[in-house]
Design a protein around this motif. Structure first.
Motif: not given
Length: 132
Positions: A65-67, A35-36, A59-60, A71-77
């Motif tokens: 990909v899932k979000e 996840e990034m 992509l989502a 916190g304030r960050e959105t990570r994708y996998r």
């Protein structure tokens, strides 16, 4: 279920549209193992973070990909399940090429065994419709 509800729950983009773009295929490759956040992902591309985010949105929307908010960050996998549709579609063409290569092999083997170099044309291979 109303037409509006069924449209809202179905993907806005299909898998084929989503993977048609080389940048989006690279994005999927980056997300295979981990996840990034978008900030890290965008560092791998010579484009703005906004442009990368737009590709991630496609992509989502296709379910690839899932979000996840941390916190304030959105990570994708990566979500590989929708790629099964692509795999099933390509499986038909695998059989097609297997048949063509087998016909070519028979043709070459006939040519090798024929002294006067008069070889029959390869057998015609009938394409089968994909099984559903």
């Amino acid at each position: 279920m109303s037409k509006l509800e069924s449209t809202a729950s179905s993907p806005k983009h299909d898998v084929f549209q989503a993977v048609a773009d080389p940048t989006r295929r690279q994005l999927l490759g980056l997300l295979v193992d981990q996840e990034m956040p978008v900030t890290v992902i965008s560092g791998h591309f010579p484009m703005s973070r906004t442009a990368v985010s737009k590709h991630l949105r496609v992509l989502a929307d296709a379910g690839l990909v899932k979000e996840r908010k941390v916190g304030r960050e959105t990570r994708y996998r990566l979500e590989p399940e929708p790629l099964l549709e692509l795999k099933r579609w390509l499986a038909f063409y695998d059989r097609f090429w297997d048949n063509k290569l087998a016909a070519l092999q028979r043709y070459v083997e006939q040519a090798d065994g024929n002294d006067d170099s008069q070889v029959e044309a390869p057998l015609t291979v009938v394409k089968r419709e994909p099984a559903e």
